[in-house]
Design a protein around this motif. Structure first.
Motif, PDB file in Angstrom:
ATOM      1  N   SER A  10       0.663  -1.073  -0.076  1.00  0.00           N
ATOM      2  CA  SER A  10      -0.160  -0.048  -0.137  1.00  0.00           C
ATOM      3  C   SER A  10       0.856   1.057  -0.032  1.00  0.00           C
ATOM      4  N   GLY A  13       2.983   0.655  -3.821  1.00  0.00           N
ATOM      5  CA  GLY A  13       2.567   0.365  -5.168  1.00  0.00           C
ATOM      6  C   GLY A  13       3.066  -0.955  -5.824  1.00  0.00           C
ATOM      7  N   ARG A  14       2.748  -1.258  -6.969  1.00  0.00           N
ATOM      8  CA  ARG A  14       3.397  -2.184  -7.403  1.00  0.00           C
ATOM      9  C   ARG A  14       4.628  -1.789  -8.688  1.00  0.00           C
ATOM     10  N   GLY A  46      -1.189   7.508 -11.326  1.00  0.00           N
ATOM     11  CA  GLY A  46      -1.537   6.432 -10.824  1.00  0.00           C
ATOM     12  C   GLY A  46      -0.473   5.426 -10.210  1.00  0.00           C
ATOM     13  N   GLY A  48       2.656   4.299  -7.880  1.00  0.00           N
ATOM     14  CA  GLY A  48       2.737   4.014  -6.465  1.00  0.00           C
ATOM     15  C   GLY A  48       3.736   5.037  -5.759  1.00  0.00           C
ATOM     16  N   THR A  49       4.792   5.204  -6.446  1.00  0.00           N
ATOM     17  CA  THR A  49       6.027   5.922  -6.003  1.00  0.00           C
ATOM     18  C   THR A  49       6.954   6.607  -6.911  1.00  0.00           C
ATOM     19  N   HIS A 268       7.820  -4.085  -5.802  1.00  0.00           N
ATOM     20  CA  HIS A 268       7.659  -3.011  -6.431  1.00  0.00           C
ATOM     21  C   HIS A 268       8.632  -2.634  -7.363  1.00  0.00           C
ATOM     22  N   LEU A 299      -1.067  -0.734 -11.784  1.00  0.00           N
ATOM     23  CA  LEU A 299      -0.211   0.225 -10.811  1.00  0.00           C
ATOM     24  C   LEU A 299      -0.678   0.183  -9.595  1.00  0.00           C
TER      25      LEU A 299
END
Length: 299
Positions: A10, A13-14, A46, A48-49, A268, A299
């Motif tokens: 969470s 993200g992937r 979208g 994650g990082t 990730h 994502l």
């Protein structure tokens, strides 16, 4: 910050974006606005990082956090030789408290040819983490990751941080790193991408970036451990080496290669876009959009 962690999935993200062009300290006012605009779009796409590559300063990190609303922001990687733990802690304290939880401090020992004072990198990292633990505010293990390639640094990453952010690695290394880290630590490798269906041209672009890294013994030693030879380093990298280290081709091929790293044990994957015209140093917003569309809900 406290040492408590949130779930790595969470938090990160992937799929994320890694870029060395996000340094507000190295550009003029117009350049700073271009970075802020690009970050605002990344926040909406979208991913994650966003990883701030290329040895950012603590101030660079604070500026990226301020320019974003929801995306996780990580340094990839801040050199422990360039900034003291106390300086980093002070910079973290300057980040808006409401946004501070989105920031992850990525730390690395850099490379001997680039750091005059380079010595005993493992011990230096242990001492730096000890200093961070004693600093105010407390930048604890739940808000930091380590650049790690070899077994000792990987174990330290698992013991003293969220996990590892390896750079310039293969899927085989990812599987080995997962085994070394254990099942719970974060594993977030970088993967360089050339969105070009002309594979000869894509490999030329990749070699332009790779040539510098093949001068750094930490990377070449790791690649030799993985079964490559000195011959693979000649001419900017053999086809075998390039195809193992990069995602080359269209967006569909990039998504396939990313899944290979995830299947090998990554939580990730941080994608670094390389372009022939910018040498990987610009803000490839069109490519970011293309990948966001290709990954979609993944994502």
């Amino acid at each position: 910050m406290t040492s408590e962690t949130t779930g790595t999935g969470s938090t990160f993200g992937r799929v994320g974006i890694w870029s060395s062009a996000l340094h507000a300290s190295r550009v003029d006012e117009a350049g700073g606005k271009a970075i802020a605009d690009a970050l605002a779009e990344l926040d909406e796409l979208g991913f994650g990082t966003v990883w701030i590559g290329g040895s950012p300063t603590p101030g660079d990190a604070a500026a990226v956090v301020a320019a974003t609303r929801s995306i996780t922001v990580a340094t990839g990687i801040l050199s422990i030789w360039n900034h003291t733990a106390e300086e980093v802690a002070a910079a973290v304290s300057a980040i808006d408290p409401d946004a501070r939880g989105r920031f992850v401090l990525g730390l690395g020992v850099s490379h001997g040819p680039m750091v005059p004072q380079y010595a005993k990198p493992y011990s230096a990292m242990v001492d730096y983490l000890d200093a961070l633990d004693a600093a105010e505010p407390f930048v604890g293990s739940g808000h930091r990751v380590l650049a790690a390639l070899g077994p000792k640094m990987l174990k330290l990453a698992a013991d003293r941080s969220l996990g590892a952010h390896p750079y310039l690695v293969t899927t085989e290394h990812t599987a080995e790193a997962r085994a070394a880290l254990g099942p719970d630590a974060l594993l977030a490798p970088e993967l360089a991408v050339v969105l070009d269906t002309d594979l000869d041209r894509a490999r030329t672009t990749a070699r332009t970036m790779l040539g510098m890294y093949l001068q750094l013994p930490n990377y070449t030693a790791n690649l030799l451990r993985l079964g490559f030879t000195e011959g693979d380093f000649e001419g900017g990298g053999s086809v075998r080496l390039l195809d193992a280290l990069f995602a080359l081709g269209d967006a569909e091929q990039v998504t396939r290669r990313t899944r290979e790293y995830l299947d090998a044990g990554a939580d990730h994957v941080a994608l670094q876009i390389l372009t022939a015209d910018e040498g990987g140093a610009g803000l490839p917003r069109a490519e970011w959009r293309e990948l966001a569309e290709a990954f979609g809900s993944e994502l």
